[in-house]
Design a protein around this motif. Structure first.
Motif, PDB file in Angstrom:
ATOM      1  N   SER A  69      75.343  17.592  79.339  1.00 32.78           N
ATOM      2  CA  SER A  69      75.549  18.876  79.862  1.00 32.78           C
ATOM      3  C   SER A  69      77.302  19.031  80.554  1.00 32.78           C
ATOM      4  O   SER A  69      77.780  19.958  80.266  1.00 32.78           O
ATOM      5  CB  SER A  69      74.820  19.082  81.178  1.00 32.78           C
ATOM      6  OG  SER A  69      73.156  19.289  80.758  1.00 32.78           O
ATOM      7  N   ALA A  70      77.440  17.706  80.637  1.00 37.43           N
ATOM      8  CA  ALA A  70      78.921  17.871  81.097  1.00 37.43           C
ATOM      9  C   ALA A  70      79.763  17.886  79.930  1.00 37.43           C
ATOM     10  O   ALA A  70      81.008  18.570  80.176  1.00 37.43           O
ATOM     11  CB  ALA A  70      79.105  16.146  81.863  1.00 37.43           C
ATOM     12  N   ALA A 128      77.471  28.477  69.511  1.00 45.60           N
ATOM     13  CA  ALA A 128      76.819  29.265  70.240  1.00 45.60           C
ATOM     14  C   ALA A 128      77.509  29.735  71.322  1.00 45.60           C
ATOM     15  O   ALA A 128      77.452  30.929  71.776  1.00 45.60           O
ATOM     16  CB  ALA A 128      75.402  28.527  70.717  1.00 45.60           C
ATOM     17  N   MET A 129      78.456  28.944  72.111  1.00 48.99           N
ATOM     18  CA  MET A 129      79.118  29.269  73.059  1.00 48.99           C
ATOM     19  C   MET A 129      80.099  30.316  72.677  1.00 48.99           C
ATOM     20  O   MET A 129      80.644  31.325  73.280  1.00 48.99           O
ATOM     21  CB  MET A 129      79.661  28.115  73.760  1.00 48.99           C
ATOM     22  CG  MET A 129      78.801  27.468  74.670  1.00 48.99           C
ATOM     23  SD  MET A 129      79.578  26.197  75.667  1.00 48.99           S
ATOM     24  CE  MET A 129      79.578  24.698  74.627  1.00 48.99           C
ATOM     25  N   LYS A 164      72.752  19.557  69.313  1.00 49.84           N
ATOM     26  CA  LYS A 164      73.939  18.960  68.845  1.00 49.84           C
ATOM     27  C   LYS A 164      75.189  19.734  69.286  1.00 49.84           C
ATOM     28  O   LYS A 164      75.151  21.032  69.796  1.00 49.84           O
ATOM     29  CB  LYS A 164      73.940  19.081  67.118  1.00 49.84           C
ATOM     30  CG  LYS A 164      72.660  18.399  66.584  1.00 49.84           C
ATOM     31  CD  LYS A 164      72.823  18.752  65.004  1.00 49.84           C
ATOM     32  CE  LYS A 164      71.896  17.856  64.111  1.00 49.84           C
ATOM     33  NZ  LYS A 164      72.041  18.035  62.902  1.00 49.84           N
ATOM     34  N   THR A 165      76.183  18.872  69.699  1.00 50.44           N
ATOM     35  CA  THR A 165      77.247  19.404  70.329  1.00 50.44           C
ATOM     36  C   THR A 165      78.169  20.515  69.442  1.00 50.44           C
ATOM     37  O   THR A 165      78.451  21.332  70.087  1.00 50.44           O
ATOM     38  CB  THR A 165      78.300  18.344  70.686  1.00 50.44           C
ATOM     39  OG1 THR A 165      77.697  17.194  71.694  1.00 50.44           O
ATOM     40  CG2 THR A 165      79.575  19.004  71.440  1.00 50.44           C
ATOM     41  N   LEU A 223      70.961  26.920  75.764  1.00 51.43           N
ATOM     42  CA  LEU A 223      72.166  25.893  75.684  1.00 51.43           C
ATOM     43  C   LEU A 223      71.543  24.850  77.025  1.00 51.43           C
ATOM     44  O   LEU A 223      72.074  23.621  76.533  1.00 51.43           O
ATOM     45  CB  LEU A 223      73.448  26.489  76.061  1.00 51.43           C
ATOM     46  CG  LEU A 223      74.017  27.138  74.875  1.00 51.43           C
ATOM     47  CD1 LEU A 223      75.184  28.023  75.187  1.00 51.43           C
ATOM     48  CD2 LEU A 223      74.347  26.191  73.842  1.00 51.43           C
ATOM     49  N   VAL A 224      71.115  25.285  78.263  1.00 53.78           N
ATOM     50  CA  VAL A 224      70.635  24.335  79.299  1.00 53.78           C
ATOM     51  C   VAL A 224      69.449  23.641  78.902  1.00 53.78           C
ATOM     52  O   VAL A 224      69.569  22.235  78.995  1.00 53.78           O
ATOM     53  CB  VAL A 224      70.834  24.900  80.434  1.00 53.78           C
ATOM     54  CG1 VAL A 224      70.417  23.914  81.535  1.00 53.78           C
ATOM     55  CG2 VAL A 224      72.025  25.561  80.880  1.00 53.78           C
ATOM     56  N   ARG A 225      68.706  24.411  78.455  1.00 49.45           N
ATOM     57  CA  ARG A 225      67.067  23.605  78.156  1.00 49.45           C
ATOM     58  C   ARG A 225      67.213  22.775  76.961  1.00 49.45           C
ATOM     59  O   ARG A 225      66.597  21.673  77.058  1.00 49.45           O
ATOM     60  CB  ARG A 225      66.178  24.794  77.863  1.00 49.45           C
ATOM     61  CG  ARG A 225      65.870  25.707  78.903  1.00 49.45           C
ATOM     62  CD  ARG A 225      64.493  26.392  78.844  1.00 49.45           C
ATOM     63  NE  ARG A 225      64.339  26.933  77.530  1.00 49.45           N
ATOM     64  CZ  ARG A 225      64.370  28.166  77.388  1.00 49.45           C
ATOM     65  NH1 ARG A 225      65.075  28.954  78.138  1.00 49.45           N
ATOM     66  NH2 ARG A 225      64.373  28.473  75.961  1.00 49.45           N
ATOM     67  N   LYS A 226      67.942  23.022  75.979  1.00 48.35           N
ATOM     68  CA  LYS A 226      68.130  22.279  74.666  1.00 48.35           C
ATOM     69  C   LYS A 226      69.191  21.353  74.564  1.00 48.35           C
ATOM     70  O   LYS A 226      69.584  21.165  73.589  1.00 48.35           O
ATOM     71  CB  LYS A 226      67.792  22.891  73.606  1.00 48.35           C
ATOM     72  CG  LYS A 226      66.663  23.975  73.584  1.00 48.35           C
ATOM     73  CD  LYS A 226      66.651  24.879  72.286  1.00 48.35           C
ATOM     74  CE  LYS A 226      65.350  25.726  72.346  1.00 48.35           C
ATOM     75  NZ  LYS A 226      65.249  26.636  71.311  1.00 48.35           N
ATOM     76  N   ALA A 227      69.614  20.776  75.808  1.00 44.47           N
ATOM     77  CA  ALA A 227      70.809  19.985  75.769  1.00 44.47           C
ATOM     78  C   ALA A 227      70.703  18.637  75.002  1.00 44.47           C
ATOM     79  O   ALA A 227      71.535  18.310  74.218  1.00 44.47           O
ATOM     80  CB  ALA A 227      71.305  19.714  77.243  1.00 44.47           C
ATOM     81  N   VAL A 228      69.572  18.015  75.266  1.00 46.56           N
ATOM     82  CA  VAL A 228      69.045  16.737  74.404  1.00 46.56           C
ATOM     83  C   VAL A 228      67.545  16.869  73.948  1.00 46.56           C
ATOM     84  O   VAL A 228      66.777  17.808  74.622  1.00 46.56           O
ATOM     85  CB  VAL A 228      69.459  15.590  75.231  1.00 46.56           C
ATOM     86  CG1 VAL A 228      70.856  15.426  75.512  1.00 46.56           C
ATOM     87  CG2 VAL A 228      68.597  15.833  76.663  1.00 46.56           C
TER      88      VAL A 228
END
Length: 267
Positions: free
Chosen positions: A130-131, A33-34, A26-27, A106-111
């Motif tokens: 990712s974008a 997290a970021m 989820k965005t 964050l990269v692995r679980k983008a969707v």
């Protein structure tokens, strides 16, 4: 201490990620997290600057009566400084682990893949997600830098004054000749003490901005690679988008353009 907060946030990130409490697909959760990841780096490096300033106080003997802000640096006794150094070394492990784990997650679980979703559709969604995260990270980086500049401005006068003293060639030459360079130690300590607050601001927010920048680049490269995999763009354009992701701040435009192209060609 700030470094303890850094380690605790890092551990919390790992626990929330491992248990699935922080749903990184989820965005909104990804943005949280970021921000937490940036805080881990920011607090750790701010504490590092604080420690150097405390060491400067110890070397120069400057006290709170002369410089009220010295209290910000905490205890300046020899035992306290040694304890802080040990604590920073100990906390470096969980802080680094939290940063690395969260960046990967964050990269692995983008969707999340939806049932029997076709590979190209899944890759296109991954690229767009990712974008979007890259845009969020870049905006956060700009915000951290802007805040750093705002908080640093009131301290620039002290920085310029101390630089004129410490970096004055004549003074440096005299101190080196008369004391065999030993006097450079308290001179450096004085520079660290007077500019301690400024260094804490720059180190903390600067580290946070750097982490967010690195995340934006990682997301950009991931988005470009996934877009190529989905067939929405060619390998050549994917390489260009990946390289343009390195443009700090300006990569927001790159990510928006990439999302638009994916929507147009993958639809």
């Amino acid at each position: 201490m700030l470094v303890t907060g850094s380690a605790l946030i890092a551990v919390l990130l790992i626990v929330l990620g491992k248990t699935g409490k922080l749903k990184l697909h989820k965005t909104s959760s990804a943005i949280v997290a970021m921000v937490m990841t940036a805080a881990v780096a920011g607090l750790y490096f701010a504490e590092g600057a604080r420690l150097l300033a405390a060491m400067g106080v110890k070397v120069t003997g400057l006290k709170g009566k002369e410089y009220e802000y010295v209290k910000i640096f905490g205890s300046t006794s020899k035992a306290a400084i040694v304890a802080k150094i040990i604590l920073m070394i100990v906390c470096a492990v969980p802080s680094a682990a939290g940063l690395i784990y969260t960046a990967q997650a964050l990269v692995r679980k983008a969707v999340i893949r939806e049932g029997y979703e076709a590979d190209n559709v899944y890759s296109a969604r991954w690229a767009k997600a990712s974008a979007s995260r890259g845009i969020a990270a870049a905006v956060g980086m700009i915000g951290a830098l802007a805040l750093m500049v705002i908080l640093a401005l009131p301290h620039l006068d002290e920085l310029m004054q101390t630089m004129m003293i410490v970096l004055n060639p004549f003074i440096l030459l005299i101190f080196c000749l008369l004391t065999f360079g030993i006097a450079l130690i308290p001179l450096t300590g004085y520079f660290l003490v007077v500019n301690g607050v400024l260094f804490m601001v720059v180190s903390g927010l600067g580290a946070a901005a750097l982490v967010l920048y690195i995340l934006s680049v990682i997301f950009g490269i991931s988005a470009a690679g996934s877009a190529v995999k989905s067939g929405a763009i060619s390998k050549g354009r994917g390489t260009i988008y990946g390289l343009l992701s390195l443009l700090a701040g300006w990569n927001i435009v790159v990510f928006c353009s990439l999302k638009k192209e994916i929507s147009k060609n993958a639809g």
